[in-house]
Design a protein around this motif. Structure first.
Motif, PDB file in Angstrom:
ATOM      1  N   ARG B  54      80.309 -16.201  35.378  1.00  0.00           N
ATOM      2  CA  ARG B  54      79.159 -16.793  34.673  1.00  0.00           C
ATOM      3  C   ARG B  54      78.922 -18.232  35.122  1.00  0.00           C
ATOM      4  N   VAL B  55      79.993 -19.009  35.211  1.00  0.00           N
ATOM      5  CA  VAL B  55      79.859 -20.417  35.591  1.00  0.00           C
ATOM      6  C   VAL B  55      79.382 -20.528  37.044  1.00  0.00           C
ATOM      7  N   ALA B  56      79.875 -19.645  37.898  1.00  0.00           N
ATOM      8  CA  ALA B  56      79.405 -19.644  39.292  1.00  0.00           C
ATOM      9  C   ALA B  56      77.903 -19.392  39.346  1.00  0.00           C
ATOM     10  N   GLU B  58      75.761 -20.196  36.899  1.00  0.00           N
ATOM     11  CA  GLU B  58      75.099 -21.408  36.382  1.00  0.00           C
ATOM     12  C   GLU B  58      75.082 -22.523  37.422  1.00  0.00           C
ATOM     13  N   ALA B  59      76.072 -22.527  38.323  1.00  0.00           N
ATOM     14  CA  ALA B  59      76.120 -23.544  39.386  1.00  0.00           C
ATOM     15  C   ALA B  59      75.375 -23.109  40.642  1.00  0.00           C
ATOM     16  N   ASN B  60      74.718 -21.954  40.563  1.00  0.00           N
ATOM     17  CA  ASN B  60      73.955 -21.404  41.695  1.00  0.00           C
ATOM     18  C   ASN B  60      74.817 -21.110  42.910  1.00  0.00           C
TER      19      ASN B  60
END
Lengths: 262, 262
Positions: B54-56, B58-60
């Motif tokens: 998920r965080v990856a 959000e960081a594109n």
């Protein structure tokens, strides 16, 4: 003594070879944490807020900050010393590697990949572990003492990516906010950590002092592009490595909840 | 029946007024989850991998994807129905609001803020809850049926931001991938959800079909800028709302782990 124990722990955490499978989600490396790192004391509410804060940083939603939020010190410590940080670094390395392999390189040898150095190729985690994991205001004198020791170890997933893009034939540029007087120690540290070869190492010259990282790095990318290079990929732990002008075709943001550089 | 219960739950989750304090980290809204949403069944390893994924996103850092990873369905469900999603939406709203207030607006009335619509101003969570939280391939026929119902509720933190930037004097552009034939229903739904006023609502015309979202939205931003507007802020849940050319001075990425648009 505890510092050396930590160094040992970090070297175990970062230096062993972890077989990565090719699933969408790499299998996690479950590192057994020393008991005192398992913060059962972190309440769910603090964990939720600090995760939210960390993710907002990774998405470049936060305004500039100087220290991590007070309530997130234990959270950040747990994150960077635990398996999540390494997992996240593996993930971005895998995604970047997959992208690099998908690129149809030109035969003129002008396709380039840029790497930042600190918290991208080399880990300063032992330093930050001694300085509150980002809860202390950055002290460049103390940090410089750490840098000149030349003891920073490789961020292993980045070493893997570096070797891949090197093998694929990309020109390799290292673009760092470190100043020119750190050139020799940086070269020695890079080589010791496994980064043996690159096309150019660009540090801050005297003329670059006072520039923001975004300005400095954009200018350097402009110069690289004006020489005819195509900047295909760019890996950095700070958004200021990646944004501004003359940006790469694809950028990869490595996780870093410990500090922010404009 | 369970669908209506879910709708009730969502309307409670999204529509009450949450007093937000001005700390760096907003106090979390602790929503009491219905028992079946508290997935104790999620192992720490799955949670770690799915958070990393998920965080990856959000960081594109992720390459384009069509469905969420199989193992993350429960995780995404828990995230979007639990307090974390709302907390993250509040955080980006707060950061954007703080930034908007810091801007010294020109007196010519040409400073603009762009908002995407779906998962930025309006929530389609009831639809995605009925369609596997992103685990099913996107079905535009089914989704269109939901859209024409005009039942999407406001994402409350975005409504708060919208009211702030409106009051500050920004020109408001809504720029959406919805097609022109949805104009009337979209207007009705926006008004019903509390978005009463804007300067322009831009939808995909027939000439825009076949363009990626990045292409379409970059072209529209170009047109806006060529009219003399300065795009100061841009809020979107997809990186394709924010990147490309003619980008805003500052972009704000709202959380969305359910789908990806190129």
């Amino acid at each position: 003594m505890s510092f050396f124990l930590l160094l040992c722990f970090l070297s175990v955490a970062f230096c062993h070879q972890q077989p990565l499978n090719t699933d969408l989600l790499p299998r996690a490396l479950i590192i057994q944490l020393p008991g005192n790192l398992e913060s059962d004391s972190l309440s769910e509410e603090v964990r939720l807020r600090c995760t939210g804060w960390r993710v907002a940083g990774e998405a470049n939603n936060l305004s500039p900050w100087k220290t991590i939020p007070d309530e997130c010190v234990e959270y950040v410590k747990e994150y960077v010393l635990g398996p999540s940080y390494e997992f996240d670094l593996q993930m971005v390395s895998n995604e970047a590697g997959r992208y690099a392999k998908s690129v149809d390189l030109n035969e003129d040898g002008m396709d380039a990949w840029i790497f930042d150095i600190d918290e991208t190729l080399l880990s300063n985690l032992p330093y930050y572990a001694q300085h509150g994991y980002g809860s202390e205001i950055f002290d460049n004198i103390q940090f410089d003492k750490w840098v000149v020791e030349g003891m920073a170890s490789a961020i292993e997933p980045s070493l893997k990516l570096y070797n891949e893009v090197l093998k694929l034939g990309f020109k390799i540029f290292f673009l760092t906010g470190r100043s020119e007087d750190k050139r020799d120690i940086t070269i020695n540290n890079l080589i010791k950590a496994g980064f043996q070869k690159w096309d150019r190492l660009i540090l801050r010259g005297t003329e670059d002092h006072g520039k923001t990282a975004v300005e400095f790095k954009s200018e350097k990318r402009k110069e690289i592009m004006e020489e005819g290079f195509r900047i295909i990929g760019n890996s950095g732990d700070q958004w200021s490595d990646l944004i501004g002008s003359f940006i790469s075709v694809k950028s990869f943001k490595l996780s870093n909840p410990m500090y922010y550089i404009s």
